[in-house]
Scaffold this active site. Structure first.
Site, PDB file in Angstrom:
ATOM      1  N   TYR A   9      -9.477  -2.735   1.090  1.00  0.00           N
ATOM      2  CA  TYR A   9     -10.591  -3.540   1.572  1.00  0.00           C
ATOM      3  C   TYR A   9     -11.905  -3.181   0.885  1.00  0.00           C
ATOM      4  CZ  TYR A   9      -8.329  -6.023   5.420  1.00  0.00           C
ATOM      5  OH  TYR A   9      -7.553  -6.875   6.160  1.00  0.00           O
ATOM      6  N   LYS A  12       3.452   3.164   1.073  1.00  0.00           N
ATOM      7  CA  LYS A  12       4.376   2.711   0.023  1.00  0.00           C
ATOM      8  C   LYS A  12       4.371   3.741  -1.102  1.00  0.00           C
ATOM      9  CE  LYS A  12       6.274  -0.814  -0.968  1.00  0.00           C
ATOM     10  NZ  LYS A  12       7.747  -1.048  -1.002  1.00  0.00           N
ATOM     11  N   ASP A  39       7.099  -1.509   4.288  1.00  0.00           N
ATOM     12  CA  ASP A  39       7.944  -2.713   4.406  1.00  0.00           C
ATOM     13  C   ASP A  39       9.080  -2.478   5.398  1.00  0.00           C
ATOM     14  OD1 ASP A  39       9.019  -0.877   2.604  1.00  0.00           O
ATOM     15  OD2 ASP A  39       9.942  -2.399   1.319  1.00  0.00           O
ATOM     16  N   ASP A  66      -3.557  -4.054   8.805  1.00  0.00           N
ATOM     17  CA  ASP A  66      -3.943  -5.437   9.102  1.00  0.00           C
ATOM     18  C   ASP A  66      -2.689  -6.277   9.351  1.00  0.00           C
ATOM     19  OD1 ASP A  66      -5.685  -7.710   9.276  1.00  0.00           O
ATOM     20  OD2 ASP A  66      -5.067  -8.259   7.242  1.00  0.00           O
ATOM     21  N   ASP A  91      -0.873  -7.549  13.202  1.00  0.00           N
ATOM     22  CA  ASP A  91      -0.611  -8.959  13.544  1.00  0.00           C
ATOM     23  C   ASP A  91       0.857  -9.137  13.936  1.00  0.00           C
ATOM     24  OD1 ASP A  91      -3.178  -9.938  13.092  1.00  0.00           O
ATOM     25  OD2 ASP A  91      -2.455 -11.676  11.972  1.00  0.00           O
TER      26      ASP A  91
HETATM   27  C1  IPM Z   1      -8.656  -8.155  11.484  1.00  0.00           C
HETATM   28  C2  IPM Z   1      -9.045  -9.379  10.728  1.00  0.00           C
HETATM   29  C3  IPM Z   1     -10.081  -8.984   9.688  1.00  0.00           C
HETATM   30  C4  IPM Z   1      -9.417  -8.035   8.718  1.00  0.00           C
HETATM   31  C5  IPM Z   1     -10.746 -10.159   8.959  1.00  0.00           C
HETATM   32  C6  IPM Z   1     -11.408 -11.118   9.929  1.00  0.00           C
HETATM   33  C7  IPM Z   1     -11.719  -9.692   7.928  1.00  0.00           C
HETATM   34  O1  IPM Z   1      -7.934  -9.984  10.175  1.00  0.00           O
HETATM   35  O2  IPM Z   1      -9.532  -7.523  12.101  1.00  0.00           O
HETATM   36  O3  IPM Z   1      -7.468  -7.817  11.475  1.00  0.00           O
HETATM   37  O4  IPM Z   1      -8.758  -8.464   7.758  1.00  0.00           O
HETATM   38  O5  IPM Z   1      -9.543  -6.825   8.914  1.00  0.00           O
HETATM   39 MG    MG Z   2      -6.094  -9.072  10.703  1.00  0.00          MG
END
Ligand code: IPM
Ligand code: MG
Length: 368
Positions: free
Chosen positions: A142, A193, A226, A250, A254
């Site tokens: 990032y 990784k 992975d 990240d 999710d």
């Molecule tokens: C998260 C989001 C952020 C990230 C975006 C909105 C920049 O996806 O907090 O997971 O990628 O960190």
């Molecule tokens: Mg995210």
């Protein structure tokens, strides 16, 4: 009686609506009077861009630094798809993370009993699930330099993102992971990784060395990122704490959110290092985004935002009992069959954002 200063940054889309529900929870605590929360508010993301042509103002970052905790909504949306990259809505959030040095991002994935059937996985895979993804938040892909798009001599373009980690960056996030695990089921999976990336090699070596030196009482497993993604779907209950880098975190968080039934359920805390007074910078935000498709319609699920505030009670204000009460209230409301659209199931009652917020307050009233 102590006063705690919160900075409210609702941002865009449903961020604004779910903030309104947290505000009501805070008003409720203020009326009870054990602690008083004072709220400042600022613009971030697209809302700030519309007003000031940047995604966050310097003065807002200063306010965030001075506050006891930032309560953040969500940023972004198609409306800002064409704004310059460095002032896109997400840049405001990334700047807050970096400037406040919020390196430790805690993303719990907890399955509420009433929602075990809303998960993408079968009930026996997720019932009682309680895992914590600990994502490094201020380094890696990032923020690594160079990060650029250059035009080559032949006219084509070349994009570069860089994954950078130092030993101390890895050590401090791994230490948080081991410490959190000690208060939970005492197990850490470190995901990287190392078979492809030298950042993964250093990550693995550093976590191994720290474990040997200071945390050998904690069960440690190294796992390729992975494979971790696959195992999360195959048998998520094998995990307790997963510590991983910014980019893998990240993605894995999710993925983990879907185990719980809805992205609308997941809170998060982003924490800095403790200073000499035991105080740390902190930002609390739901894992979900701005959901432009339902924004402004009183349909959003406020639970992730409310649960994020519960994390603030626990991690910033040492109010563990109050945090537990909010969490129990959420669980009870779900048990009673109330659902926002995102978690709606047959036979349940579909309610609005405000009705869900009110139901949580009613339940807190009953619990207190
Ligand atoms: C998260 C989001 C952020 C990230 C975006 C909105 C920049 O996806 O907090 O997971 O990628 O960190
Ligand atoms: Mg995210």
């Amino acid at each position: 009686m102590t006063t705690k200063n919160l900075l409210f940054l609702p941002g865009d889309g449903i961020g604004v609506e779910v903030h309104a529900e947290v505000k009501r929870i805070i008003d409720w605590f203020n009326k009870r009077g054990t602690v008083t929360f004072n709220i400042d508010e600022g613009l971030v993301g697209g809302a700030c861009y519309d007003a000031h042509k940047v995604s966050i103002l310097d003065e807002t970052v200063d306010l965030a630094k001075k506050s006891d905790a930032v309560i953040f909504g969500a940023v972004g949306g198609p409306k800002w798809d064409d704004v310059p990259f460095d002032v896109r809505p997400e840049a405001g959030l990334l700047r807050l993370r970096k400037d406040l040095d919020l390196f430790a991002n805690l993303r719990p994935a907890i399955v509420y009993p009433a929602l075990a059937d809303a998960s993408s996985l079968k009930r026996d895979h997720v019932e009682g699930l309680d895992i914590l993804i600990l994502r490094e938040l201020t380094g890696g892909t990032y923020f690594g330099e160079p990060k650029e798009i250059v035009t080559l001599e032949d006219g084509q373009k070349r994009a570069v993102d860089t994954t950078v980690y130092t030993t101390s960056e890895i050590e401090r996030i791994a230490a948080v992971g081991f410490e959190l695990a000690r208060k939970r089921s005492n197990k850490v999976h470190s995901a990287e990784k190392r078979n492809v990336m030298v950042a993964g090699v250093l990550w693995n070596d550093t976590v191994t060395a720290l474990h040997k030196k200071s945390f050998s009482d904690v069960e440690l497993h190294h796992i390729l990122a992975d494979n971790c993604a696959m195992q999360l779907i195959r048998w998520p209950k094998q995990f307790d704490v997963i510590v991983t880098d910014n980019l893998f975190g990240d993605v894995l968080s999710d993925e983990a959110s879907m185990l719980t039934g809805s992205l609308g359920m997941l809170p998060s805390a982003s924490l800095g290092a403790e200073d000499e007074n035991g105080k740390r910078a902190a930002l609390y935000e739901p894992v979900h985004g701005t959901a432009p498709d339902i924004a402004g319609q009183n349909k959003a699920n406020p639970i992730a935002m409310i649960a994020s505030f519960a994390m603030a009670l626990r991690y910033s204000f040492d109010l563990g009992e109050e945090a537990q009460m909010v969490e129990t209230a959420i669980s009870n409301v779900l048990d009673k069959g109330l659902r926002t659209g995102d978690i709606m199931q047959d036979g349940m009652e579909e309610v609005s954002t405000t009705a869900m917020g009110q139901a949580v307050i009613t339940e807190m009233e009953a619990l207190s």
